[in-house]
Design a protein around this motif. Structure first.
Motif, PDB file in Angstrom:
ATOM      1  N   LEU A  71      91.320 -56.711  54.379  1.00  0.00           N
ATOM      2  CA  LEU A  71      91.262 -54.955  54.791  1.00  0.00           C
ATOM      3  C   LEU A  71      91.640 -54.484  55.993  1.00  0.00           C
ATOM      4  CD1 LEU A  71      88.891 -53.440  53.281  1.00  0.00           C
ATOM      5  CD2 LEU A  71      87.588 -54.638  54.923  1.00  0.00           C
ATOM      6  N   SER A  72      92.610 -53.369  56.430  1.00  0.00           N
ATOM      7  CA  SER A  72      92.771 -52.672  57.469  1.00  0.00           C
ATOM      8  C   SER A  72      91.368 -52.707  58.191  1.00  0.00           C
ATOM      9  CB  SER A  72      93.868 -51.847  57.642  1.00  0.00           C
ATOM     10  OG  SER A  72      92.996 -50.931  56.927  1.00  0.00           O
ATOM     11  N   THR A  73      91.573 -53.010  59.578  1.00  0.00           N
ATOM     12  CA  THR A  73      91.077 -52.307  60.618  1.00  0.00           C
ATOM     13  C   THR A  73      90.285 -51.009  60.412  1.00  0.00           C
ATOM     14  OG1 THR A  73      92.443 -51.437  62.518  1.00  0.00           O
ATOM     15  CG2 THR A  73      91.552 -53.896  62.592  1.00  0.00           C
ATOM     16  N   THR A  74      91.436 -50.539  60.165  1.00  0.00           N
ATOM     17  CA  THR A  74      91.320 -48.795  59.484  1.00  0.00           C
ATOM     18  C   THR A  74      89.797 -48.813  57.930  1.00  0.00           C
ATOM     19  OG1 THR A  74      93.260 -48.144  60.099  1.00  0.00           O
ATOM     20  CG2 THR A  74      92.146 -46.264  58.411  1.00  0.00           C
ATOM     21  N   GLN A  75      90.439 -49.029  57.340  1.00  0.00           N
ATOM     22  CA  GLN A  75      89.712 -49.299  56.298  1.00  0.00           C
ATOM     23  C   GLN A  75      88.305 -49.511  56.445  1.00  0.00           C
ATOM     24  OE1 GLN A  75      92.155 -51.783  53.820  1.00  0.00           O
ATOM     25  NE2 GLN A  75      92.602 -50.677  52.772  1.00  0.00           N
ATOM     26  N   GLN A  76      88.197 -50.513  57.402  1.00  0.00           N
ATOM     27  CA  GLN A  76      86.936 -51.540  57.510  1.00  0.00           C
ATOM     28  C   GLN A  76      85.714 -50.418  57.763  1.00  0.00           C
ATOM     29  OE1 GLN A  76      86.727 -53.937  60.827  1.00  0.00           O
ATOM     30  NE2 GLN A  76      84.820 -55.107  60.654  1.00  0.00           N
ATOM     31  N   ALA A  77      86.461 -49.495  59.231  1.00  0.00           N
ATOM     32  CA  ALA A  77      86.288 -48.145  59.779  1.00  0.00           C
ATOM     33  C   ALA A  77      85.498 -47.444  58.462  1.00  0.00           C
ATOM     34  CB  ALA A  77      86.927 -47.464  60.835  1.00  0.00           C
ATOM     35  N   VAL A  78      86.495 -47.058  57.908  1.00  0.00           N
ATOM     36  CA  VAL A  78      85.543 -45.838  56.440  1.00  0.00           C
ATOM     37  C   VAL A  78      84.350 -46.431  56.129  1.00  0.00           C
ATOM     38  CG1 VAL A  78      86.584 -44.901  54.229  1.00  0.00           C
ATOM     39  CG2 VAL A  78      87.876 -44.924  56.651  1.00  0.00           C
ATOM     40  N   LEU A  79      84.695 -47.462  55.676  1.00  0.00           N
ATOM     41  CA  LEU A  79      83.500 -48.765  54.822  1.00  0.00           C
ATOM     42  C   LEU A  79      82.786 -48.621  55.929  1.00  0.00           C
ATOM     43  CD1 LEU A  79      85.591 -51.658  53.037  1.00  0.00           C
ATOM     44  CD2 LEU A  79      83.921 -49.130  52.317  1.00  0.00           C
ATOM     45  N   LEU A  99      80.445 -45.007  55.835  1.00  0.00           N
ATOM     46  CA  LEU A  99      79.717 -45.102  54.296  1.00  0.00           C
ATOM     47  C   LEU A  99      78.791 -46.055  54.227  1.00  0.00           C
ATOM     48  CD1 LEU A  99      83.273 -44.842  52.033  1.00  0.00           C
ATOM     49  CD2 LEU A  99      81.972 -42.633  53.253  1.00  0.00           C
ATOM     50  N   ALA A 100      78.848 -46.866  54.871  1.00  0.00           N
ATOM     51  CA  ALA A 100      77.801 -48.168  54.915  1.00  0.00           C
ATOM     52  C   ALA A 100      76.092 -46.879  55.552  1.00  0.00           C
ATOM     53  CB  ALA A 100      77.342 -48.398  55.679  1.00  0.00           C
ATOM     54  N   GLN A 101      76.769 -46.369  56.077  1.00  0.00           N
ATOM     55  CA  GLN A 101      76.038 -45.341  57.420  1.00  0.00           C
ATOM     56  C   GLN A 101      75.514 -43.562  56.626  1.00  0.00           C
ATOM     57  OE1 GLN A 101      74.246 -46.154  60.100  1.00  0.00           O
ATOM     58  NE2 GLN A 101      75.353 -48.187  60.089  1.00  0.00           N
TER      59      GLN A 101
END
Length: 157
Positions: free
Chosen positions: A32-40, A43-45
């Motif tokens: 996972l990239s940090t940007t993908q992590q940020a998107v997830l 979305l979790a919120q």
């Protein structure tokens, strides 16, 4: 007379170093990239948010985020659905695989936060948090004001 820290330069260096290291570790551990992590994490919120809202929140361009989210959908992390209300708007929904990534990445992020702050006293940690919040909240106003002031000084001489 104390020298003022070169905040602009130091923030740039810190951001680059931190995100390069975190990106490498996340890609190695979770794919996972940090940007993908940020998107997830976003979305979790706020599951089902429109791409435009996520782009604004992450300070990203709409088109670059669209490409990223498309790749995430291919991996089964998210699902994209056209808005019922506005055919031009696309909403992003987190999938179980994406939620599992959030659960795996959360201790990683909390651990990095703790390690970065560990050498500082609680008072210093509060100051660091206040400063970074200040930068995030006021950067546009501060830069615009300074740019306008510098522009006026240059052309009024």
């Amino acid at each position: 007379l104390m020298r003022q820290p070169r905040v602009f330069h130091l923030l740039q260096k810190a951001h680059t170093a931190l995100f390069r290291a975190a990106d490498h570790a996340l890609k190695t551990q979770l794919g996972l990239s940090t940007t993908q992590q940020a998107v997830l994490f976003s979305l979790a919120q706020h599951d089902g948010a429109p791409i435009s809202q996520i782009a604004d929140q992450l300070h990203m361009g709409y088109s670059s985020l669209t490409g990223l989210v498309d790749r995430m959908e291919t991996r089964g992390l998210v699902t994209l659905r056209q808005s019922q209300a506005d055919a031009r708007s696309v909403h992003v929904f987190i999938e179980d695989k994406g939620r599992a990534m959030v659960q795996a990445a959360t201790p990683f992020t909390k651990g990095i936060n703790a390690a970065l702050l560990e050498p500082f006293s609680p008072t210093e940690q509060n100051t660091i948090e206040r400063f970074l919040d200040h930068v995030a909240t006021n950067a546009t106003d501060v830069v615009d004001h300074h740019a306008n002031t510098a522009h006026q000084e240059r052309f009024s001489a």
